[in-house]
Design a protein around this motif. Structure first.
Motif, PDB file in Angstrom:
ATOM      1  N   ARG A 233       0.837  -1.201   0.000  1.00 31.23           N
ATOM      2  CA  ARG A 233       0.000   0.000   0.000  1.00 31.23           C
ATOM      3  C   ARG A 233       0.874   1.254   0.000  1.00 31.23           C
ATOM      4  N   GLU A 234       1.993   1.205   0.718  1.00 32.25           N
ATOM      5  CA  GLU A 234       2.934   2.331   0.701  1.00 32.25           C
ATOM      6  C   GLU A 234       3.550   2.492  -0.684  1.00 32.25           C
ATOM      7  N   ARG A 241       2.213   9.574  -5.978  1.00 34.06           N
ATOM      8  CA  ARG A 241       2.983  10.810  -5.887  1.00 34.06           C
ATOM      9  C   ARG A 241       3.807  11.034  -7.160  1.00 34.06           C
ATOM     10  N   VAL A 242       4.364   9.959  -7.698  1.00 35.50           N
ATOM     11  CA  VAL A 242       5.124  10.073  -8.944  1.00 35.50           C
ATOM     12  C   VAL A 242       4.217  10.554 -10.066  1.00 35.50           C
ATOM     13  N   GLU A 243       3.034   9.961 -10.170  1.00 39.04           N
ATOM     14  CA  GLU A 243       2.096  10.357 -11.223  1.00 39.04           C
ATOM     15  C   GLU A 243       1.677  11.812 -11.075  1.00 39.04           C
ATOM     16  N   ALA A 244       1.478  12.247  -9.822  1.00 37.87           N
ATOM     17  CA  ALA A 244       1.118  13.647  -9.594  1.00 37.87           C
ATOM     18  C   ALA A 244       2.256  14.571 -10.025  1.00 37.87           C
ATOM     19  N   ALA A 245       3.517  14.169  -9.755  1.00 41.07           N
ATOM     20  CA  ALA A 245       4.666  14.975 -10.168  1.00 41.07           C
ATOM     21  C   ALA A 245       4.781  15.035 -11.681  1.00 41.07           C
ATOM     22  N   VAL A 246       4.494  13.914 -12.346  1.00 40.25           N
ATOM     23  CA  VAL A 246       4.540  13.873 -13.804  1.00 40.25           C
ATOM     24  C   VAL A 246       3.496  14.821 -14.388  1.00 40.25           C
ATOM     25  N   GLU A 247       2.282  14.769 -13.855  1.00 45.04           N
ATOM     26  CA  GLU A 247       1.218  15.633 -14.361  1.00 45.04           C
ATOM     27  C   GLU A 247       1.521  17.099 -14.069  1.00 45.04           C
TER      28      GLU A 247
END
Length: 298
Positions: A233-234, A241-247
């Motif tokens: 889950r972690e 978080r990675v996907e949010a940074a990419v977007e």
């Protein structure tokens, strides 16, 4: 090894029930709207799949069955599956909880429904049943996040099947770099009557050492099921978080696999900007991530 064992068991069952097994080398791909013909030489059994692990192609060459690909952008095409599975030479369907190279997951619920309906038909006319193989290699995180609870989807074949399922089921899992065993511990779990055909057979390939097994068991006992669930889950949260940074870096078109797959894709033009967001974030260029991505190039 688990994939080889699964196919060995299936072919042993085919020999016992049909008096046949392999007998040649050939594979066919059925994509983009075509339906495979059933006019190949008699005696050869067939396995239906989408875009499988390379080990399946090696097993085809080694054991001599015919592999028929029915793919739709990498996944097993259920529409074509419903047609092809009625061929009496089909002995197995190979599905994937996670194709790790591109994050694709087959629609296990729909596939199971199709195979189960065909097996109920075969049972009524005395024909051998079709075995459904589910590859869960490298899919621990996906299995944690797709357990069928709380409105989540389910990518756990044995849970989907339940106790009344007619279909013979085999689930394979090679725990690469999990449970403290660097090269993995191959596991092959089957419903009653599936793996017993291998009783007394000689297994090909190196067995894990006692030390490897002790280390795997110690990790499982010390970390525990709850501990591994928390770890995965972690991991999924880190991926979010990675996907949010990419977007945030302008990475439009971020593609995601099943929850917990650990696979995300974005356009090549944004990789430079992504590196500015985080020095710890890196990417790799993907060419055609599925048979349908014919225009993509590395």
């Amino acid at each position: 090894r688990s994939i080889n064992i699964a196919f060995e068991a299936i072919l042993q069952r085919a020999r016992a029930e049909r008096g046949c097994g392999g007998g040649g080398r050939s594979s066919r791909a059925v994509g983009g709207g075509g339906v495979a013909s059933s006019a190949a030489a008699g005696g050869r059994v067939r396995v239906l799949t989408g875009n499988p692990h390379l080990a399946v192609e090696r097993a085809e060459r080694r054991f001599g069955f015919e592999l028929v690909r029915l793919y739709d952008c990498g996944t097993l095409d259920t529409r074509r599956l419903a047609v092809e599975i009625r061929d009496p030479r089909v002995v197995a369907v190979y599905s994937q909880t996670l194709s790790y190279t591109d994050g694709i997951s087959d629609d296990l619920e729909a596939i199971l429904a199709i195979v189960e309906a065909e097996n109920e038909r075969r049972s009524g006319v005395g024909l051998p049943l079709v075995t459904l193989v589910n590859d869960s290699c490298l899919a621990f995180c996906v299995l944690v996040h797709n357990d069928g609870r709380g409105g989540r989807g389910c990518l756990r074949l044995l849970d989907l099947a339940g106790a009344r399922c007619t279909t013979p089921l085999i689930v394979t899992l090679d725990a690469h770099k999990h449970l403290g065993v660097d090269k993995g511990v191959s596991s092959c779990v089957g419903s009653p009557g599936t793996l017993s055909h291998l009783a007394g057979s000689v297994r090909v390939g190196a067995q894990p050492t006692k030390g490897m097994l002790v280390r795997a068991l110690a990790d499982l006992l010390l970390v525990g099921v709850d501990g591994y669930t928390r770890i995965y889950r972690e991991l999924a949260e880190q991926m979010r978080r990675v996907e949010a940074a990419v977007e945030a870096a302008g990475g439009a078109g971020v593609g995601r696999g099943a929850a917990g797959s650990g696979i995300s894709q974005t356009h090549r033009t944004h990789l430079g900007r992504i590196s500015e967001v985080s020095r710890n974030l890196s990417g790799t260029l993907l060419g055609g991530v599925s048979p349908c991505a014919t225009s993509a190039r590395p």
